[in-house]
Structures are given as C-alpha cells and as structure tokens.
Design a protein around this motif. Sequence first.
Motif, PDB file in Angstrom:
ATOM      1  N   ILE A 190       0.861  -1.177   0.000  1.00  0.00           N
ATOM      2  CA  ILE A 190       0.000   0.000   0.000  1.00  0.00           C
ATOM      3  C   ILE A 190       0.898   1.228   0.000  1.00  0.00           C
ATOM      4  O   ILE A 190       1.780   1.367   0.837  1.00  0.00           O
ATOM      5  N   ASN A 191       0.683   2.096  -0.992  1.00  0.00           N
ATOM      6  CA  ASN A 191       1.506   3.296  -1.135  1.00  0.00           C
ATOM      7  C   ASN A 191       0.651   4.528  -0.855  1.00  0.00           C
ATOM      8  O   ASN A 191      -0.096   4.995  -1.727  1.00  0.00           O
ATOM      9  N   PRO A 192       0.729   5.083   0.349  1.00  0.00           N
ATOM     10  CA  PRO A 192      -0.094   6.268   0.659  1.00  0.00           C
ATOM     11  C   PRO A 192       0.249   7.466  -0.212  1.00  0.00           C
ATOM     12  O   PRO A 192      -0.621   8.299  -0.479  1.00  0.00           O
ATOM     13  N   ALA A 193       1.511   7.593  -0.647  1.00  0.00           N
ATOM     14  CA  ALA A 193       1.889   8.740  -1.462  1.00  0.00           C
ATOM     15  C   ALA A 193       1.138   8.755  -2.788  1.00  0.00           C
ATOM     16  O   ALA A 193       0.760   9.814  -3.296  1.00  0.00           O
TER      17      ALA A 193
ATOM     18  N   ASN B 273      -1.688   7.037  -3.123  1.00  0.00           N
ATOM     19  CA  ASN B 273      -3.067   6.704  -2.778  1.00  0.00           C
ATOM     20  C   ASN B 273      -3.537   5.510  -3.616  1.00  0.00           C
ATOM     21  O   ASN B 273      -4.620   5.530  -4.227  1.00  0.00           O
ATOM     22  N   ALA B 274      -2.702   4.481  -3.623  1.00  0.00           N
ATOM     23  CA  ALA B 274      -2.989   3.294  -4.428  1.00  0.00           C
ATOM     24  C   ALA B 274      -2.384   2.078  -3.753  1.00  0.00           C
ATOM     25  O   ALA B 274      -1.463   2.178  -2.927  1.00  0.00           O
ATOM     26  N   ALA B 275      -2.920   0.921  -4.115  1.00  0.00           N
ATOM     27  CA  ALA B 275      -2.393  -0.358  -3.628  1.00  0.00           C
ATOM     28  C   ALA B 275      -1.830  -1.133  -4.803  1.00  0.00           C
ATOM     29  O   ALA B 275      -2.290  -0.986  -5.949  1.00  0.00           O
ATOM     30  N   PHE B 276      -0.816  -1.961  -4.525  1.00  0.00           N
ATOM     31  CA  PHE B 276      -0.243  -2.834  -5.541  1.00  0.00           C
ATOM     32  C   PHE B 276      -0.656  -4.266  -5.207  1.00  0.00           C
ATOM     33  O   PHE B 276      -0.445  -4.734  -4.084  1.00  0.00           O
ATOM     34  N   VAL B 277      -1.257  -4.924  -6.204  1.00  0.00           N
ATOM     35  CA  VAL B 277      -1.894  -6.216  -5.991  1.00  0.00           C
ATOM     36  C   VAL B 277      -1.141  -7.277  -6.779  1.00  0.00           C
ATOM     37  O   VAL B 277      -0.875  -7.116  -7.986  1.00  0.00           O
TER      38      VAL B 277
ATOM     39  N   LEU C 287      -3.748  -0.575  -8.190  1.00  0.00           N
ATOM     40  CA  LEU C 287      -5.172  -0.380  -7.898  1.00  0.00           C
ATOM     41  C   LEU C 287      -5.339   0.980  -7.231  1.00  0.00           C
ATOM     42  O   LEU C 287      -5.069   1.122  -6.031  1.00  0.00           O
ATOM     43  N   PRO C 288      -5.797   2.017  -7.951  1.00  0.00           N
ATOM     44  CA  PRO C 288      -6.007   3.325  -7.328  1.00  0.00           C
ATOM     45  C   PRO C 288      -7.157   3.285  -6.328  1.00  0.00           C
ATOM     46  O   PRO C 288      -8.057   2.435  -6.401  1.00  0.00           O
ATOM     47  N   ALA C 289      -7.155   4.225  -5.400  1.00  0.00           N
ATOM     48  CA  ALA C 289      -8.181   4.252  -4.355  1.00  0.00           C
ATOM     49  C   ALA C 289      -9.570   4.489  -4.933  1.00  0.00           C
ATOM     50  O   ALA C 289     -10.555   3.940  -4.438  1.00  0.00           O
ATOM     51  N   HIS C 290      -9.664   5.283  -6.012  1.00  0.00           N
ATOM     52  CA  HIS C 290     -10.989   5.580  -6.559  1.00  0.00           C
ATOM     53  C   HIS C 290     -11.585   4.394  -7.309  1.00  0.00           C
ATOM     54  O   HIS C 290     -12.751   4.443  -7.716  1.00  0.00           O
ATOM     55  N   ASP C 291     -10.801   3.319  -7.537  1.00  0.00           N
ATOM     56  CA  ASP C 291     -11.317   2.116  -8.188  1.00  0.00           C
ATOM     57  C   ASP C 291     -11.655   1.018  -7.172  1.00  0.00           C
ATOM     58  O   ASP C 291     -11.877  -0.129  -7.569  1.00  0.00           O
TER      59      ASP C 291
ATOM     60  N   VAL D 198      -9.023   1.623   3.870  1.00  0.00           N
ATOM     61  CA  VAL D 198     -10.019   0.634   3.432  1.00  0.00           C
ATOM     62  C   VAL D 198      -9.414  -0.711   3.056  1.00  0.00           C
ATOM     63  O   VAL D 198     -10.124  -1.710   2.982  1.00  0.00           O
ATOM     64  N   LEU D 199      -8.091  -0.765   2.792  1.00  0.00           N
ATOM     65  CA  LEU D 199      -7.445  -2.020   2.396  1.00  0.00           C
ATOM     66  C   LEU D 199      -6.364  -2.387   3.395  1.00  0.00           C
ATOM     67  O   LEU D 199      -5.774  -1.520   4.047  1.00  0.00           O
ATOM     68  N   GLU D 200      -6.110  -3.703   3.504  1.00  0.00           N
ATOM     69  CA  GLU D 200      -5.076  -4.212   4.400  1.00  0.00           C
ATOM     70  C   GLU D 200      -4.099  -5.067   3.599  1.00  0.00           C
ATOM     71  O   GLU D 200      -4.502  -5.854   2.729  1.00  0.00           O
ATOM     72  N   ARG D 201      -2.844  -4.913   3.920  1.00  0.00           N
ATOM     73  CA  ARG D 201      -1.802  -5.673   3.234  1.00  0.00           C
ATOM     74  C   ARG D 201      -1.912  -7.157   3.566  1.00  0.00           C
ATOM     75  O   ARG D 201      -2.113  -7.537   4.723  1.00  0.00           O
TER      76      ARG D 201
END
Length: 590
Positions: free
Chosen positions: A46-49, A51-55, A65-69, A91-94
């Motif tokens: 999860i990259n707060p800078a 505002n997206a997660a890598f899946v 995966l951007p936060a708005h998706d 909203v997401l957990e690693r």
Amino acid sequence: MLINAQRPEEVRVAIMSGDTLDGYQVAVAEAGLARGNIYRGQVANINPALNAAFVDFGADRDGMLPAHDVVPQACHRHPPAGEGFPRVEKVLERGRPILVQVTKDPAGSKGAALTTNLSLAGRYLVLMPFDDTRGISRKVEDEETRAAMREQADRLAVPEGFGFILRTNALGQTKATLSRDLAALLRLWKRVRAEDSRGKGPRLLYSDQDLVVQALRDYLDSSIEEVLVDDDDVFERAEAYMHASMPRGKTRLVRYTERMPLFSRFDVEPQIDRIYARTVSLPGGGSIVIDATEALTAIDVNSGKASRGSSQEESIYAVNLEAAREVARQLRLRDIGGLVVVDFIDMRSNKHEREVERVLREAMKADKARATVGRISSNGLLEINRQRIKQALQLRTHRPCPTCGGTGNIPSPEFVGVNLLRRIEARAAGGRLGGVRVGLHPELADAIQNFRRHDIAALEDEFDMRIEIIAMTSLHRSDEKMEWIEREAGDAVVRSVPVVTAADVATAVPAPPDEAPPTTNGEKRRKRRRGGRHHRRSGAPPAHGAEVPEIAAAVGGESSTPEGAATRTKRRRRHRRRGKAKGAAAEDQS
C-alpha cells in the motif's frame, strides 16, 4: 469476416470491406494479454503517497489499484462516513485477498491497471455486479437514439445491486433478446463467484481472451454478410455462439475448405504486412509516416509525388483528406492508443482545415475504441486521444531488436573503437592491468584490428600489457565480452616522470671528472691513444651543443628512478677501481 485458426499459436480475424482490410485482430499464444480477465489477487503493498495499492494477481509485475477504483464491496475495512473516496490505507489491508479485473495491459516498465468495479461483457449488455447504474454506451451520441435505448433499459429486470450498460448493437433488439443476454451474464457471474470460493492465493477466475468469441461479440452485426472459418473446432464454437446469442441473425457462417489459405485467397496477407511498415502510401502519391515514442505516437503527412488539383493548395488539401481517412484506419488496424499527434501539411484556407477535421471525425466513428479529435493548430498539428483497449499490435507480435534496443540506430565501428581504447587506457593507468581480452561482433573486431592497430600497439608498449581483440560470432552487434587480467601484487607498473626537463638539457654543463692519482707522461699518452681508439670505434665525439650522454640518459628515464641512480653510482666506482689498478701496475713497471 475471415477467421484463420489453422495454427493454434496464432488466431487471426480480418474484417474486409470489399477488397480493403478494414479491421484486424490477432491473438498470439505468448502475448500475455490480460485485459478483461478477473483474478483473485492479494494486496502486496500500500503506497499512501500514490493513494494506491499494488496487488499480486499472478503476473510478473504487481498491478496498480487506485483508491478511486475500490468499490465498497471490496473494502477490507468500512470506509469512514462522509468521505467520497477514502484513503487507500483506510479501506485495504496488506496481505488480504481481493477480487480485481485488469483494465489496462502492462506496457513497458509499467504494470497492469486494476479495478474492483468488475464488469462482464455480453453481446448486447455489459453487466456490472457492484454498480446499480443503468447506462447507455457513450458511443451513442444521438439524443433520440439514447432516449429509445433508455426505455429498453428500464424494461429489464436485474437483481438488486446489479447494473448494466446497453451496447450500441442493442438498439432495435427485443426485450426477450436482451433478457436472454442478461441471463447468460448472470450465470457467468455465479461461476466466477464459485471459482473465487475455491483455494487460496492469486489465481485466474475468468478469461476474456477468446479471440473468436470477442470478434463475434464485438464486430458481428448486420453489416457483415458472411463469416468464413478454416478450422473445424473454431467453426463449431462460432456456430454455437451465433446460435445462442443471435438465433435470428441473417449472417451466413461458412466452413472454408479450399486448399489455398484463406487469407491468401482474399489477398489479405500483403495488406497485413503493410500494417507493420513505418511508411504507408496514399492513393494520390502522398504518404504518412508513423513513429511510436514513450509518450505519444507521431504521424507525419508527406505530399510525395502527389499532384492532384489545379493548384498547390488544392493538391495539399487532397493529400490531407486522404491522410485523414488513412490515419483513422491505421489507428484501428494497429491498435494504437493514447495520445496521437498528426502533422498535416500546412494549408492556407481555414475552410480546408475544418473539412479535414470533419473527415477525420467521420472516419473515427467506425472505431470501437472511444476517441476525441482536436483541431488543427497554427503549426498544422492535430491531437487525437484514443482509448487504449489493448496493447499496440506491434508490441504483441514483435520484440525489441537485440542489436539497437529498439532505437533503430547502432554505434559506428569508429565510435566503438575509440570508446574501447579510452576504457582500456583508463583502466591501465592504475598500473594493475596486465592484459585484456575483448570479444566483439566480427564486424567490429575486424574494423578495430585493421584501423586501430597502431593505437593498440602504443598502449601495449606504454603499459607493458597485452590487448587481444577476438571476433565472436555468437555475440550481437551491440554486445561485448571483456576479460580484465590483473597483475600480481608486486608487479604493478608505475609510469615515471623525468626529473630532467628540456630546459635543463639545453643549459647543462658536464660534471668535473673524478679525482685520480698522478700519472706519468707515458701513461697519459697511452690513455689518450686508448681514448682516441675508443672514439674512433664508437664514432665522432659529440659536437658543440649536443646533449651530454649522462643527461640524455636521464631524459630517457633511466636516472629518474632510484634503480637508475644506483646503476650510475656503481659504474663510477668500477671506473675508479680500474683507474687505480692501472696506476699501480704502471708504477710497478717503472
């Protein structure tokens, strides 16, 4: 529509408009396309800078995966109340699983783009399990048509929480036909959920990469009169799909059985070959040149030998009209997405510029991908933004050149030779290098050995080392194999700097001779004779102003080192001992 599927590693679909190739799709086994596929992934980071997660969904690189998706149904934690798009770390957990769909294939160093707002495409509908919106395709621009399609959408019954989008070919279809397509998509969604409940870890749940089904679903409409297939298995799949999705369709499905290959029979192969060419000829004698870069695709329009029209302005106008139609066709055939900049030939008339823009927009309407067309600027440039549905065709079917790395240019043998000598000299200057073996492509090895032979010999003499240039046929033009050979710990070569300068040589005065014991007149005469004979054997004495032997030796570098100074001292001592011995012998004789 022509479907060539005789070779399982490559399936090709061509759409012909008369004798002209109007659409082309190819599925290559090793292309690795994933757009539209649904995966069970795992949040890797999860990259707060951003505002997206890598899946991690099983690909070589994690998807973004951007936060708005992230839809509420996919959240691991309940989002805070009152926030439209909460931060991704809230909203997401690693390490937790998540259901994702690929919206954009990986390109270059970028990973795939992901979303949790899943969608399943049918022939007439696109089902959205996590969005209750009922929409109309954005490609339908006429307001009356959109209103009629909106009435069709309102009559369909869908489960609570589900939504859908009516596709363009849904216009004019009955409610029963649309309901049948909707029911098929709902059954498909149940299978996806069932696959998700089995096992753990990243895995593929649904694949949307069947090219035959895609072509029939997306391109088969009333404008296509006939579908020809040259493979039995594909023919059966196409027949089953057409029977299930369009039982009342008038399109004929034909099994092609002639010995001549299907694409050769309709003269498609030469047109496919021209898709990969950089330059595309226009009917009137002009041409367009297509170059892809990291940021955009540049298309240049050239007049060439075009001479249509009564004036130069009319000829340029005719070439630009042909180029506008061909640009739209090439973007569609090559699957070029993103920003496209077209450099039209400059026109003086604003009316002609507006007409070229209109022709280009009309030609882009046949494209399944969404696109926005700008206006021609004062510099003759026009921007097109085309939806990137798939990777560009050339990226799927071609690989970067191992020689030039995709740049189209290679270094000249002269540049390679000079650069190689510089690197060897820099390494040898440290004194630890005893030799080097360089393996090169035969063309470069021959050029360096022939034209840089003296430079190599000079380096070998200066640093007391050996340089070997070896031609290796196994290497590409841009490859090299270097083997550095170091000296032993006590064998380092040190480049000495002379302690005597040219000015010192010019002003040098011979040192006074060492003192010797007194000698008799006869001994002096014998010494002079020996000296004379010595000078006659060794040559004439040095002329006035010539270099003194000892200083000349110093300039040569012998006396500039401690070893040279010690050798000179020993020589003087030997001369003194010999002089003393000869003087004692003369006294004994007298």
